[in-house]
Design a protein around this motif. Structure first.
Motif, short mmCIF file in Angstrom:
data_model
loop_
_atom_site.label_atom_id
_atom_site.label_comp_id
_atom_site.label_asym_id
_atom_site.label_seq_id
_atom_site.Cartn_x
_atom_site.Cartn_y
_atom_site.Cartn_z
N LEU A 1 7.60 -5.82 -13.76
CA LEU A 1 8.79 -5.36 -13.03
C LEU A 1 9.58 -6.56 -12.52
N LEU A 2 8.84 -7.57 -12.11
CA LEU A 2 9.50 -8.77 -11.58
C LEU A 2 10.17 -9.56 -12.71
N ARG A 3 9.39 -9.82 -13.76
CA ARG A 3 9.90 -10.70 -14.83
C ARG A 3 10.95 -10.04 -15.71
N GLU A 4 10.74 -8.78 -16.03
CA GLU A 4 11.65 -8.13 -16.98
C GLU A 4 12.79 -7.38 -16.31
N PHE A 5 12.56 -6.93 -15.06
CA PHE A 5 13.60 -6.12 -14.42
C PHE A 5 14.11 -6.77 -13.13
N GLY A 6 13.48 -7.88 -12.75
CA GLY A 6 13.96 -8.63 -11.59
C GLY A 6 13.77 -7.90 -10.28
N VAL A 7 12.76 -7.03 -10.18
CA VAL A 7 12.57 -6.34 -8.91
C VAL A 7 11.22 -6.68 -8.29
N GLU A 8 11.30 -6.94 -6.97
CA GLU A 8 10.09 -7.24 -6.19
C GLU A 8 9.51 -5.93 -5.70
N THR A 9 8.21 -5.78 -5.87
CA THR A 9 7.57 -4.53 -5.44
C THR A 9 6.29 -4.85 -4.68
N ALA A 10 5.78 -3.83 -4.00
CA ALA A 10 4.49 -3.98 -3.30
C ALA A 10 3.71 -2.68 -3.46
#
Ligand code: G4P
Length: 529
Positions: free
Chosen positions: A460-469
């Motif tokens: 999600l971070l690398r391909e979609f640029g979103v930070e999640t928890a």
């Protein structure tokens, strides 16, 4: 451009091409030598230059079949890739599987796309937990298994003891196709049971070159270790007396598993294995469609998606749907139909994977794996066909055992987050659920193992640029598909919960085995079969 309703492949050439295909996966408990053997096979088939095959985990894992950033960092194999290599006159489609048990669902899907498997066993460790699970998966899929006892250059268990372990754990009779000469720790050749011929090996340093092999007459060649050959020959005969000889029908019917001895890191025994694969392993056979009817391999084109792979390497940050061809000829540029949506798909961007690169797929045959680049809308298990409609059975879904709510930490990226989650669902990285109240905090992700969560977040971070928890793990360890109406009743049983898949299918969550049994007793009618 090819007109897909008039493909002419009913020729002797077509059948000869199909018979040349060997589509299989190398599988094992982690560390048994899967990556090493894959590279050794590629080396024998000469698809990678010698300098490219360097020994040593750090460099090796970055070379051939492991390419995802996450796996490179962790040194484990997560994604599966498909390598097409040519050995003698045979086209080998070698499907890599993730070694870690957290990705067993992914492995199972790859196994659905192969015609047989090569199972590696570490000579010192014998049957390990993952070896047993994989043998079990092969049994469920009726896949013939070739067993390779690897690391014979080091001390290990007695071969006959290993044979007993295999027989007892798998129900397949292990039959020796060859036998190590010199024994563990001094492995320097292979003998064929009942034959005088002896393949004498001179290992090479670091496994980057082919081992030197010499065929000698074992009993008479004075240059060879005089003690090794007679003993190996005797033991090989003993194994044959105990378990019998290789039989084609018993192998295909999963009653036998032929056994090879090897030291993959020194490229020892690899050629014998490859020769056997070309002469005795099965080529593609008709596969059953959704109605149960076998699809003849010389019918029109058909195939199914067994893997959707994203972010494959720095140079190709895109999405590739890997399709196994079940019947017919694939021609670049032909128009295919996507059975699930009815949409037409122009197969302009299709390729094979060769070593570290890609080659454009122009003409492919049953058993071949074709990668469709950025063919959005293709999901795991989907069918592609030309001409008369056909659909293959969907991929079975594993019942997740771990559940976590995933939250977006920056609310402004809602759209990208939703897109990313949908992608992870479509390519089977994780399973996605919503709660009864619509998951206001975030969707629930379901997995078989924790590493899947890690990969999902990373992607999600690398391909979609979103930070999640992630929130803490939900207190459930089992799940089962349910069917409505009345599925909501499951929550009346203490220690259960209810989630929904994106398509609305209800799924019951259970704290433990006892809660599941309780629910099954009280409301058997709501469990999907
Ligand atoms: P995997 O994909 O099944 O997880 O196994 P992999 O090929 O990474 O091999 C695991 C370890 O076993 C590696 O050692 C590899 O070199 C070693 N190995 C594989 N085949 C043989 C063999 O035939 N003989 C011996 N002696 N070792 C073998 P490592 O310590 O992780 O790395 P390194 O030794 O390459 O530095």
């Amino acid at each position: 451009m090819q007109n897909n309703t008039t493909i002419d492949h009913g020729t002797a050439d077509f059948l000869a091409e199909s018979r040349k295909r060997r589509t299989f996966a190398v599988i094992s408990h982690p560390d048994a030598g899967k990556s090493t053997l894959t590279e050794a096979m590629a080396l024998h088939a000469r698809i990678v230059d010698e300098a490219g095959v360097t020994h040593g985990k750090a460099s090796r894992h970055a070379t051939l079949s492991d390419w995802n950033d996450v796996e490179r960092e962790r040194g484990i194999s997560i994604s599966s890739s498909a390598l097409r290599i040519e050995y003698r006159d045979t086209v080998i489609n070698l499907l890599d599987t993730p070694g870690h048990s957290d990705f067993s669902e992914d492995t199972y899907r790859v196994l659905m796309a192969v015609d047989f498997t090569v199972m590696l066993i570490d000579a010192a460790k014998g049957m390990e937990p993952q070896t047993r699970k994989l043998f079990d998966a092969c049994r469920r899929l009726s896949l013939p298994v070739i067993t390779v006892i690897n690391k014979c250059d080091r001390p290990g268990k007695e071969p006959l003891e290993l044979f007993d372990e295999i027989q007892e754990a798998t129900g397949r009779t292990p039959v020796a196709v060859n036998w190590p000469v010199g024994g563990y720790g001094a492995f320097h050749g292979l003998v064929t049971p009942g034959s005088d011929a002896y393949i004498h090996h001179r290992p090479v340093r670091a496994g980057a070159q082919l081992a030197h092999e010499e065929v000698a007459a074992g009993a008479t060649d004075s240059r060879l270790d005089p003690g090794g050959w007679p003993e190996a020959s005797e033991n090989a005969l003993l194994a044959r007396e105990l378990n019998g000889s290789f039989d084609d029908d018993d192998f295909i019917a999963c009653r036998q598993t032929p056994v090879f001895f090897a030291a993959a890191s020194g490229n020892l025994g690899v050629r014998a294995l490859l020769d056997f694969i070309t002469t005795s392993a099965p080529s593609p056979a008709p596969r059953r469609d959704l109605s149960g009817a076998p699809r003849p391999i010389d019918d029109e084109f058909s195939g199914f998606v067994f893997k959707v792979q994203s972010g494959t390497d720095a140079a190709h940050r895109d999405q590739v749907a890997l399709v196994r061809i079940n019947s017919g000829t694939f021609e670049r540029g032909m128009t295919l139909r996507h059975a699930q949506s009815g949409r037409a798909l122009n197969a302009k961007y299709a390729h094979h994977l060769v070593g570290r690169g890609r080659a454009t797929a122009t003409r492919s045959y049953p058993g071949d794996i074709v990668g469709f680049v950025n063919a959005t809308g293709l999901r795991i298990g989907d069918t592609l066909y030309a001409g008369k409609r056909v659909e293959f059975p969907p991929m079975p879904r594993f019942n997740p055992e771990r559940f976590r709510v995933i939250r977006l930490t920056d609310a402004s990226h809602q759209k990208r987050f939703a897109k990313g989650i949908a992608q992870l669902e479509a390519d089977g990285t994780v399973q996605v659920f919503r709660t009864q109240d619509g998951s206001p905090r975030g969707p629930v992700l379901g997995a078989v193992g924790d590493l899947q969560f890690e990969v999902a977040r990373e992607r999600l971070l690398r391909e979609f640029g979103v930070e999640t928890a992630y929130d803490d793990l939900l207190p459930f360890s089992l799940s089962r598909p349910l069917r409505g109406p009345g599925a909501e009743g499951i929550t009346e049983v203490f220690g259960t919960d209810l989630l929904y898949r994106p398509d609305g299918e209800p799924v019951g969550l259970f704290r433990d085995r006892w809660k599941l049994e309780r629910a099954l007793e009280r409301m058997p009618g709501i469990f999907a079969s």
